[in-house]
Design an enzyme around this catalytic site. Sequence first.
Site, PDB file in Angstrom:
ATOM      1  N   HIS A 107       0.862  -1.179   0.000  1.00 40.79           N
ATOM      2  CA  HIS A 107       0.000   0.000   0.000  1.00 40.79           C
ATOM      3  C   HIS A 107       0.904   1.236   0.000  1.00 40.79           C
ATOM      4  CE1 HIS A 107      -4.001   1.852   1.249  1.00 40.79           C
ATOM      5  NE2 HIS A 107      -3.166   2.866   1.166  1.00 40.79           N
ATOM      6  N   ARG A 121      -8.722  14.786   1.863  1.00 38.34           N
ATOM      7  CA  ARG A 121      -8.607  15.345   3.211  1.00 38.34           C
ATOM      8  C   ARG A 121      -7.170  15.150   3.670  1.00 38.34           C
ATOM      9  NH1 ARG A 121      -8.043  10.543   5.771  1.00 38.34           N
ATOM     10  NH2 ARG A 121      -9.308   8.788   5.068  1.00 38.34           N
ATOM     11  N   VAL A 175      -4.203  10.610   8.511  1.00 40.20           N
ATOM     12  CA  VAL A 175      -3.649  10.336   9.839  1.00 40.20           C
ATOM     13  C   VAL A 175      -2.124  10.369   9.784  1.00 40.20           C
ATOM     14  CG1 VAL A 175      -3.518   8.660  11.721  1.00 40.20           C
ATOM     15  CG2 VAL A 175      -5.647   8.913  10.434  1.00 40.20           C
ATOM     16  N   ASN A 183      -7.992  10.176  -1.224  1.00 38.30           N
ATOM     17  CA  ASN A 183      -8.579  10.687   0.014  1.00 38.30           C
ATOM     18  C   ASN A 183      -8.512  12.205  -0.005  1.00 38.30           C
ATOM     19  OD1 ASN A 183      -9.237   8.252   1.606  1.00 38.30           O
ATOM     20  ND2 ASN A 183      -7.069   7.847   1.358  1.00 38.30           N
TER      21      ASN A 183
END
Length: 444
Positions: free
Chosen positions: A206, A290, A293, A288
């Site tokens: 990933h 945004r 994390v 994503n």
Amino acid sequence: MIRKLFIANRGEIALRVIRTARAMGIETVLGASEADASSLPAKLADHVAIVGPGPSSQGYLSIERVVDAAVRSGCDAVHPGYGFLSENAGFARAVAAAGIRFVGPDIATLEGMGDKLAARALAVEAGLPVLPGGEAATRADVHARATETGYPLLLKAVAGGGGKGMRRVDRPEDLDAALDMAQAEAQAAFGNGAVYVERFVARGRHVEVQLLGDGTNAIHLGTRDCSIQRRFQKLVEEAPAPAMPLASREGIEQAAVRLARHLGYRGAGTAEFLVDAEDFSFYFLELNARIQVEHPVTEAITGVDLVEQQLLVAMGKPLSLTQAMVRPNGHAIEVRINAEDPDADFRPSPGRATRAAWPAGEGVRVDTHIGLGGEVPPFYDSLMGKLIVHGATREQAVERLRKALDSLHIEGLPTTAPLHRRIVLDPRFVAGGVDTGFLTGLAQ
């Protein structure tokens, strides 16, 4: 200029936004639930506005209550953090209708990226490779698509994120049961039970790319590897992606920028890819829209404050960075310290931390909202904090992480810290470049 910022989130990301906003001279209002009214972010924000009781559906996920609180507080901008309503186009639309700026991409981008099938189609338009699979509206469609795609495969929520609504299926006879579970989880998490089919890559990594855009221009801030996961949810992230040929890394970065420019992307975003560990071929997964994390590892190697960049773009300013100005330095690793029991299938363990001694020192950063007596409520994600280390080399970063974990002491509830201590000693992790099956072979 943004004068007064409403933070529609909680925990460490709320604290993170408060820190940058304060440095920029922006007044902050924390939208907190009743369960978070005495939290550390609530104590450090300039003001607190209660958005509802503990359960997320009655507070942090209530568009009406959050927008009403922002309006009553006199705020001129809303930062959504990550999770909750951060990628909800309806929320962004309601914020705009109230005459308040939304710190994030425009509504069209949120709509396009919020639907994973629509995101696949946009990626294909931009020339990015995607995994075999696609839409499956009915049970019969799912079976037909599965036969066409082949096994093993993944069922994935159309409105998904954070690993929810995902199920691996290895055999045709397991498909119906997995479909029922994926749809139920997707419906509970996102209010949308639709799923689609995608081929599963046995040795996948990933790898994602941090993006910044101002609607006209877009650049990347390098790669991150997030392959160490449980239940498709990340546990360890590092930047840049280790043990990857330079040509492959540059290919992913360029593909991500192509997509951002195709979308006219505004703000901070992350393009996520699945990389085949055998030949380093890569496939677009999602964007994503945004902050992530794991953004601190990118900040550590670039020196760029990503929250500041988000706020500047929201003020209508063009990017202050060019691609040539982004010069990554060294290596950074982040581990998520969650209130979970790794020996009980990562069961969430809410409660009170009777002791919380976080590490410090050269190359060590901690993003947390949990101190001595800090409470992990049962209503939300179990993340207690993030331990980030930075070194001149990956070897130095790994050694700093080992020492930092040795000096981390949290008592009162189970955490993932003991698991991370095992990970950092595993020879496969030390070598770098592990795939998403890493935890399966981790020694106890």
